[in-house]
Scaffold this motif. Sequence first.
Motif, mmCIF file in Angstrom:
data_model
loop_
_atom_site.group_PDB
_atom_site.id
_atom_site.type_symbol
_atom_site.label_atom_id
_atom_site.label_comp_id
_atom_site.label_asym_id
_atom_site.label_seq_id
_atom_site.Cartn_x
_atom_site.Cartn_y
_atom_site.Cartn_z
ATOM 1 N N CYS A 128 -4.706 -4.194 9.201
ATOM 2 C CA CYS A 128 -3.769 -5.347 8.943
ATOM 3 C C CYS A 128 -3.189 -5.870 9.977
ATOM 4 O O CYS A 128 -2.779 -5.452 10.937
ATOM 5 C CB CYS A 128 -2.827 -4.455 8.349
ATOM 6 S SG CYS A 128 -1.370 -5.479 7.572
ATOM 7 N N CYS A 137 -8.679 -10.204 5.934
ATOM 8 C CA CYS A 137 -8.275 -8.946 5.264
ATOM 9 C C CYS A 137 -9.259 -8.619 4.157
ATOM 10 O O CYS A 137 -9.345 -7.421 4.051
ATOM 11 C CB CYS A 137 -6.981 -9.044 4.876
ATOM 12 S SG CYS A 137 -5.645 -8.690 6.297
ATOM 13 N N CYS A 162 -4.370 -8.395 -1.643
ATOM 14 C CA CYS A 162 -5.154 -7.991 -0.569
ATOM 15 C C CYS A 162 -5.423 -6.444 -0.607
ATOM 16 O O CYS A 162 -4.629 -5.646 -1.160
ATOM 17 C CB CYS A 162 -4.370 -8.460 0.610
ATOM 18 S SG CYS A 162 -5.524 -7.978 2.125
ATOM 19 N N ARG A 163 -6.658 -6.275 -0.453
ATOM 20 C CA ARG A 163 -7.246 -4.885 -0.501
ATOM 21 C C ARG A 163 -8.098 -4.705 0.845
ATOM 22 O O ARG A 163 -8.807 -3.756 0.733
ATOM 23 C CB ARG A 163 -8.267 -4.775 -1.808
ATOM 24 C CG ARG A 163 -7.620 -4.832 -2.874
ATOM 25 C CD ARG A 163 -8.479 -4.807 -4.202
ATOM 26 N NE ARG A 163 -7.935 -5.076 -5.280
ATOM 27 C CZ ARG A 163 -7.144 -4.162 -6.282
ATOM 28 N NH1 ARG A 163 -7.437 -2.983 -5.904
ATOM 29 N NH2 ARG A 163 -6.782 -4.765 -7.286
ATOM 30 N N PRO A 173 0.943 -1.156 0.136
ATOM 31 C CA PRO A 173 0.020 -0.120 0.055
ATOM 32 C C PRO A 173 0.891 1.214 -0.100
ATOM 33 O O PRO A 173 1.944 1.350 0.553
ATOM 34 C CB PRO A 173 -0.891 -0.181 1.252
ATOM 35 C CG PRO A 173 0.072 -1.025 2.087
ATOM 36 C CD PRO A 173 0.842 -1.897 1.224
ATOM 37 N N ILE A 181 0.078 -8.935 1.660
ATOM 38 C CA ILE A 181 -0.327 -10.098 0.885
ATOM 39 C C ILE A 181 -0.474 -9.637 -0.561
ATOM 40 O O ILE A 181 -1.564 -8.806 -0.825
ATOM 41 C CB ILE A 181 -1.345 -10.695 1.389
ATOM 42 C CG1 ILE A 181 -1.187 -11.022 2.785
ATOM 43 C CG2 ILE A 181 -1.960 -12.001 0.517
ATOM 44 C CD1 ILE A 181 -0.041 -11.853 2.970
HETATM 45 S S1 SF4 Z 1 -3.439 -4.922 1.804
HETATM 46 FE FE1 SF4 Z 1 -4.114 -6.362 3.370
HETATM 47 S S2 SF4 Z 1 -1.945 -7.353 3.950
HETATM 48 FE FE2 SF4 Z 1 -1.645 -5.344 2.825
HETATM 49 S S3 SF4 Z 1 -1.497 -3.782 4.199
HETATM 50 FE FE3 SF4 Z 1 -3.599 -3.993 3.745
HETATM 51 S S4 SF4 Z 1 -4.700 -5.106 5.084
HETATM 52 FE FE4 SF4 Z 1 -2.425 -5.472 5.388
#
Ligand code: SF4
Length: 79
Positions: free
Chosen positions: A24, A78, A48-49, A7, A45
């Motif tokens: 997270c 997540c 992952c969003r 991110p 990951i």
């Molecule tokens: S996308 Fe998922 S794994 Fe990555 S920082 Fe955000 S919650 Fe965490």
Amino acid sequence: MSKKWYPVINSETCIECGACIEKCSHGVYGKNVTQPAVINPDGCIDGCRGCQKLCPTESIDYVGDVGQESSCNCNCTCI
Ligand code: SF4
Ligand code: SF4
């Protein structure tokens, strides 16, 4: 190989609500702060969003985002 998905926070629009930090469970964000800081991009990951979906101001984008789905198979919720 360098990390291809993690991110990036838009500090101009972030209101420091802490939702991404709380969400997270992969240690990507520093804890005990209100301003999100990506301290461990390697922990994110691919695809992952989780934090992006919770952000009330759409302040989270991802390096490497071309619309793919999460590759996470753990039970972190997540997604
Ligand atoms: S996308 Fe998922 S794994 Fe990555 S920082 Fe955000 S919650 Fe965490
Ligand atoms: S969820 Fe969005 S507004 Fe809230 S702290 Fe994270 S980036 Fe900022």
